[in-house]
Design an enzyme around this catalytic site. Structure first.
Site, PDB file in Angstrom:
ATOM      1  N   LYS A 181      15.932 -10.429 -52.936  1.00 31.97           N
ATOM      2  CA  LYS A 181      16.984  -9.548 -52.427  1.00 31.97           C
ATOM      3  C   LYS A 181      17.820  -9.072 -53.605  1.00 31.97           C
ATOM      4  O   LYS A 181      18.437  -9.879 -54.309  1.00 31.97           O
ATOM      5  CB  LYS A 181      17.847 -10.290 -51.421  1.00 31.97           C
ATOM      6  CG  LYS A 181      19.011  -9.460 -50.903  1.00 31.97           C
ATOM      7  CD  LYS A 181      19.679 -10.131 -49.734  1.00 31.97           C
ATOM      8  CE  LYS A 181      20.896  -9.356 -49.277  1.00 31.97           C
ATOM      9  NZ  LYS A 181      21.560  -9.993 -48.145  1.00 31.97           N
ATOM     10  N   LYS A 235      13.721  -6.853 -50.412  1.00 30.37           N
ATOM     11  CA  LYS A 235      14.798  -6.007 -49.886  1.00 30.37           C
ATOM     12  C   LYS A 235      15.633  -5.441 -51.014  1.00 30.37           C
ATOM     13  O   LYS A 235      16.000  -6.213 -51.903  1.00 30.37           O
ATOM     14  CB  LYS A 235      15.673  -6.873 -48.988  1.00 30.37           C
ATOM     15  CG  LYS A 235      16.883  -6.180 -48.422  1.00 30.37           C
ATOM     16  CD  LYS A 235      17.727  -7.138 -47.632  1.00 30.37           C
ATOM     17  CE  LYS A 235      19.019  -6.433 -47.290  1.00 30.37           C
ATOM     18  NZ  LYS A 235      20.012  -7.343 -46.806  1.00 30.37           N
TER      19      LYS A 235
HETATM   20  C1  PBG Z   1      23.846 -10.304 -45.631  1.00 30.85           C
HETATM   21  C2  PBG Z   1      22.997  -9.107 -45.368  1.00 30.85           C
HETATM   22  C3  PBG Z   1      23.165  -7.823 -45.890  1.00 30.85           C
HETATM   23  C4  PBG Z   1      22.146  -7.040 -45.339  1.00 30.85           C
HETATM   24  C5  PBG Z   1      21.390  -7.857 -44.517  1.00 30.85           C
HETATM   25  N1  PBG Z   1      21.917  -9.142 -44.554  1.00 30.85           N
HETATM   26  C6  PBG Z   1      24.243  -7.274 -46.744  1.00 30.85           C
HETATM   27  C7  PBG Z   1      24.498  -7.724 -48.106  1.00 30.85           C
HETATM   28  O1  PBG Z   1      23.755  -8.532 -48.691  1.00 30.85           O
HETATM   29  O2  PBG Z   1      25.490  -7.274 -48.634  1.00 30.85           O
HETATM   30  C8  PBG Z   1      21.944  -5.578 -45.619  1.00 30.85           C
HETATM   31  C9  PBG Z   1      21.089  -4.831 -44.652  1.00 30.85           C
HETATM   32  C10 PBG Z   1      21.173  -3.350 -44.747  1.00 30.85           C
HETATM   33  O3  PBG Z   1      21.770  -2.752 -45.664  1.00 30.85           O
HETATM   34  O4  PBG Z   1      20.621  -2.709 -43.841  1.00 30.85           O
HETATM   35  N2  PBG Z   1      24.201 -10.963 -44.438  1.00 30.85           N
END
Ligand code: PBG
Length: 310
Positions: A181, A235
């Site tokens: 991520k 991601k």
């Molecule tokens: C954290 C989380 C995020 C997303 C999914 N889970 C945000 C982040 O890490 O700031 C982002 C998903 C998206 O942008 O569609 N709980």
């Protein structure tokens, strides 16, 4: 003939619908930066899930927006917290006909907006956070989640969650690890969707990955598989197709990709201006993610695509 020789076929079975449920509202709230996506009430969530099931979408992932936030993100593990309550609703609505996933993180529930607990000096405390994640995992499993999806990128989170679940006899609950991520500017609309702003103009660079790095992502993916992740995620998706390709070549577990909020919003915004055909671009983008090697794709286009592919 193109149909006969197509190498990649996107189908409804590849899709996971991300859904938001908000505590304390009596009408669904549109999210300006995510056209077509709403913060659901408990009622409207049930309706949406039933419709997705009718369309054949096999899975959903739930995010909660609590009415109150605090330093520990207590709503994340509260038995009566919005996600736990909504998980029970969803389970009641669809039985075993859909796979129910829960995003496992603290950021939607903390008043400082970080994915973990903070030390007195304001740094994210990795190991203290693991104990909270274990509590959240148990609460989500008790509420009926088939899969918990830790998204906080704390070191050791998969192992801590696996141990906690096994100890409470939730051996059958699977873990989808947000393994690779990236600290991405593409999560902006999501933070509107869950009402998160990170305190003091902070960011997540201390725990999410640097977009200049690919080998490091592979290391994160391998580590999470080693800790017991059943599925792993890359991601965002489109700018990271190289990571998906490499993960596919190296790993034999199912690979998920998250086509995130900013990726969706860009297509929608250009489509609204008439600059691109948003539906055609959506199909092209999501198919490309599958071509790269993703087995399942989390996308805000899930419903539209399920309708188009029916
Ligand atoms: C954290 C989380 C995020 C997303 C999914 N889970 C945000 C982040 O890490 O700031 C982002 C998903 C998206 O942008 O569609 N709980």
């Amino acid at each position: 003939m193109r149909r006969l020789v197509a190498e990649t076929v996107l189908g409804v079975d590849d899709l996971v619908a991300p859904l938001f449920v908000r505590e304390g509202i009596d009408q669904p709230q549109p999210i300006t930066s995510l056209p077509g996506v709403v913060q659901h009430t408990r009622e409207s969530l049930r309706k949406e899930v039933a419709e997705l099931q009718q369309l054949g979408v096999p899975a959903l992932i739930l995010f909660g927006v609590p009415a109150r936030k605090d330093a520990e993100g207590s709503g994340a593990s509260d038995r009566d917290g919005i996600v736990q309550v909504a998980l029970r609703d969803v389970r009641d609505e669809v039985g075993d006909d859909m796979v129910v996933m829960a995003d496992l993180c603290l950021d939607e529930y903390t008043d400082h907006g970080h994915c973990g607990l903070l030390t007195p000096s304001g740094e994210v405390d990795n190991d203290a956070t693991l104990e909270r994640y274990a509590e959240v995992a148990i609460a989500q499993a008790e509420a009926g989640a088939d899969i918990v999806a830790p998204s906080g990128m704390m070191d050791g989170q998969v192992l801590a969650i696996r141990d906690a679940l096994d100890e409470e006899s939730f051996e059958q609950v699977a873990i989808l690890a947000y393994a690779a991520k990236y600290a991405s500017a593409l999560y902006g609309p999501f933070r509107d969707a869950v009402d998160v702003s990170i305190a003091d103009g902070g960011d997540r660079k201390a725990y999410q990955q640097d977009f200049r790095n690919a080998r490091e992502a592979l290391e994160e993916l391998r580590a999470d598989v080693g800790e017991g992740a059943d599925l792993v995620m890359v991601k965002p998706a489109l700018a990271y197709l190289d990571i998906i390709v490499r993960a596919r070549a190296e790993l034999d577990v199912p690979i998920a990709a998250y086509h995130v909020s900013g990726e969706y919003a860009m297509v929608k915004a250009a489509g609204e201006r008439g600059w691109i055909d948003a539906d055609a671009v959506a199909l092209e983008h999501i198919t490309a993610i599958k071509r790269a090697g993703a087995d399942l794709i989390l996308t805000y286009f899930a419903r539209d695509l399920a309708e188009a592919l029916a």
